[in-house]
Design a protein around this motif. Structure first.
Motif, PDB file in Angstrom:
ATOM      1  N   PRO A 261      13.517  53.231 -49.539  1.00 47.69           N
ATOM      2  CA  PRO A 261      13.923  54.440 -48.797  1.00 47.69           C
ATOM      3  C   PRO A 261      12.862  55.181 -48.035  1.00 47.69           C
ATOM      4  CG  PRO A 261      14.003  55.191 -50.716  1.00 47.69           C
ATOM      5  CD  PRO A 261      13.245  53.995 -51.067  1.00 47.69           C
ATOM      6  N   ASP A 262      13.435  55.867 -47.111  1.00 47.81           N
ATOM      7  CA  ASP A 262      12.433  56.759 -46.299  1.00 47.81           C
ATOM      8  C   ASP A 262      13.273  57.970 -45.654  1.00 47.81           C
ATOM      9  OD1 ASP A 262      10.694  58.031 -44.557  1.00 47.81           O
ATOM     10  OD2 ASP A 262      10.380  56.346 -43.209  1.00 47.81           O
ATOM     11  N   PRO A 263      13.425  59.031 -46.736  1.00 52.43           N
ATOM     12  CA  PRO A 263      14.243  60.179 -46.573  1.00 52.43           C
ATOM     13  C   PRO A 263      13.923  60.987 -45.440  1.00 52.43           C
ATOM     14  CG  PRO A 263      12.845  60.519 -48.510  1.00 52.43           C
ATOM     15  CD  PRO A 263      12.727  58.973 -47.972  1.00 52.43           C
ATOM     16  N   GLU A 264      12.486  61.232 -45.089  1.00 52.15           N
ATOM     17  CA  GLU A 264      12.119  61.972 -43.984  1.00 52.15           C
ATOM     18  C   GLU A 264      12.586  61.292 -42.671  1.00 52.15           C
ATOM     19  OE1 GLU A 264       8.032  62.433 -44.292  1.00 52.15           O
ATOM     20  OE2 GLU A 264       7.922  64.047 -45.837  1.00 52.15           O
TER      21      GLU A 264
ATOM     22  N   ALA B 177      21.335  51.177 -36.097  1.00 56.76           N
ATOM     23  CA  ALA B 177      20.833  49.816 -36.622  1.00 56.76           C
ATOM     24  C   ALA B 177      19.679  50.180 -37.720  1.00 56.76           C
ATOM     25  CB  ALA B 177      20.348  49.072 -35.403  1.00 56.76           C
ATOM     26  N   ALA B 178      18.902  51.267 -37.413  1.00 52.55           N
ATOM     27  CA  ALA B 178      17.880  51.933 -38.148  1.00 52.55           C
ATOM     28  C   ALA B 178      18.233  52.485 -39.612  1.00 52.55           C
ATOM     29  CB  ALA B 178      16.928  52.712 -37.263  1.00 52.55           C
ATOM     30  N   LEU B 179      19.549  52.959 -39.555  1.00 52.46           N
ATOM     31  CA  LEU B 179      19.715  53.929 -40.631  1.00 52.46           C
ATOM     32  C   LEU B 179      19.982  53.063 -42.000  1.00 52.46           C
ATOM     33  CD1 LEU B 179      20.148  56.791 -40.948  1.00 52.46           C
ATOM     34  CD2 LEU B 179      22.702  56.561 -40.562  1.00 52.46           C
ATOM     35  N   PRO B 180      20.618  51.999 -41.922  1.00 47.04           N
ATOM     36  CA  PRO B 180      20.759  51.181 -43.328  1.00 47.04           C
ATOM     37  C   PRO B 180      19.310  50.684 -43.694  1.00 47.04           C
ATOM     38  CG  PRO B 180      21.572  49.843 -41.361  1.00 47.04           C
ATOM     39  CD  PRO B 180      21.292  51.350 -40.918  1.00 47.04           C
TER      40      PRO B 180
END
Length: 414
Positions: A151-154, A142-145
């Protein structure tokens, strides 16, 4: 409250705590409940940064008892998150899960997308810790999208690493590779060498689980190169240990011995603050001795036993001698030892789970420790030698190792 917050951001935790302690009684005296909760919560955050989780928990609990009556959603969400983090650090994962779960709806009500991601991520990690892997995957998925929208690449790389590990826990070894490979691509773009090293190690472990030791060895070797660049010795030791296991599977005992010898050597060099208490070091030493005996090399096994005994005795006598007669010198030595132990703890923390904030603190601690050593040497020359493992120094350790056995590959250990 702004000034102590600035000190916290600058890494001046002691100064920040001093100012919060000054502000707290004033807030209570004038009946300013909001300022009181801000001070308590911020003190909790400072204690979390300092790995003093019990103190952090106490301050967050005091803040929460007030916020339940007068606080806004943002303050409540932040304090609930702090409570969860403190419980997690204390190994109380179910309590942590409770507080992280209560923070999530508040973040959503405020439309705080970064806060929502943090809550989902924390809940997922907590579910994994208590063994509920499918629930953990549910929250991380659920967090990934949202992470990708921010965006938050880290955070994305960290989430992918956790998801991959959980698929491995569920005995689905093919699935983790796609997540680890994506995490590796992100880390490489960010030029985050620590995450690159961690992910390479994880990929190697997956290939090991898949029964493909040659591929596992290839990725462990890549990880070792990056580990050396990062310079966290505990992680170098861990990678060398894993390589030794693969070499044994491949029936290459000579190379397994070489990497174990380097791992033990680094562990001995790390032992200035208590090598005799390191369980990991003892496991490595026993593995090395077993292999040397199995390969009919008792003389080399004896050399390692003798060397380890000398270092452990030196550490023992250093501890005894550390109780010096001069109270000022004793206090300085106590502070030095505390910081030395904190460095070891943070190196281990980085080895298990990289965090850029912890890495910066580790660099700052090492710089501070170096300054302390110089000051102690200058002010108290009678105890200067106690700052180091005596009578054995790192150079002497290396000189005692049989030629050609200090490294598994060209290049010196950091």
């Amino acid at each position: 409250m702004r000034l102590p917050w600035v000190y916290k951001k600058l890494g001046e935790a002691t100064k920040a705590l001093e100012l919060y302690n000054q502000a707290l009684p004033i807030s209570r005296e004038v009946g300013d409940r909001i300022s009181e909760t801000i001070a308590l919560s911020n003190m909790g955050a400072v204690y979390l940064d300092r790995e003093e989780s019990q103190k952090a928990l106490s301050h967050y609990q005091q803040a929460w008892s007030i916020l339940k009556q007068v606080g806004d959603r943002s303050s409540k969400a932040a304090t609930l998150t702090g409570l969860g983090a403190a419980y997690r650090n204390l190994g109380k994962d179910r309590q942590a899960l409770n507080y992280f779960s209560r923070a999530l709806p508040l973040r959503r009500q405020m439309g705080d997308r970064p806060g929502e991601v943090e809550a989902l991520y924390n809940i997922g990690v907590a579910y994994r810790a208590i063994g509920q892997r499918y629930k953990a995957l549910e929250f991380l998925q659920a967090a990934l999208p949202i992470i990708r929208q921010l965006p938050d690449p880290e955070r994305e790389a960290a989430t992918l690493n956790h998801m991959a590990a959980m698929y491995g826990d569920l005995e689905l070894p093919e699935r983790p590779l796609q997540f680890y490979q994506k995490a590796l691509q992100i880390a490489q773009k960010l030029e985050d060498r620590s995450v690159v090293a961690t992910t390479l190690n994880n990929i190697a472990a997956v290939y090991g689980d898949l029964g493909q030791p040659e591929q596992a060895l290839e990725f462990f070797q890549q990880a070792l190169v990056v580990d050396r660049e990062v310079g966290v010795r505990s992680r170098i030791v861990k990678t060398l240990r894993n390589m030794a296991i693969v070499y044994q599977v491949l029936d290459r005992p000579a190379e397994a011995i070489w990497v174990l010898e380097e791992a033990v050597t680094i562990s001995l060099q790390m032992g200035q603050a208590g090598i005799s208490e390191s369980k990991e070091y003892r496991k490595l030493l026993i593995s090395l001795l077993d292999m040397l005996i199995e390969e009919k090399q008792p003389d080399r096994a004896y050399e390692w036993v003798n060397l380890a005994t000398i270092v452990e005795l030196a550490d023992y006598f250093r501890k005894i001698n550390g109780r010096v007669a001069n109270p000022e010198a004793e206090a300085a030595m106590a502070q030095w030892q505390a910081e030395h132990q904190e460095i070891d703890l943070r190196e281990q923390q980085l080895a298990e789970n990289f965090d850029s904030g912890v890495a910066q603190k580790l660099r700052d601690l090492k710089a501070s420790l170096s300054q302390q050593e110089a000051a102690i040497t200058s002010q108290f020359p009678e105890v200067a030698e106690l700052l180091y493992t005596t009578p054995i120094k790192s150079e002497q350790l290396l000189s005692k190792i049989p030629p050609g056995r200090a490294s598994a590959s060209p290049g010196q250990c950091d």
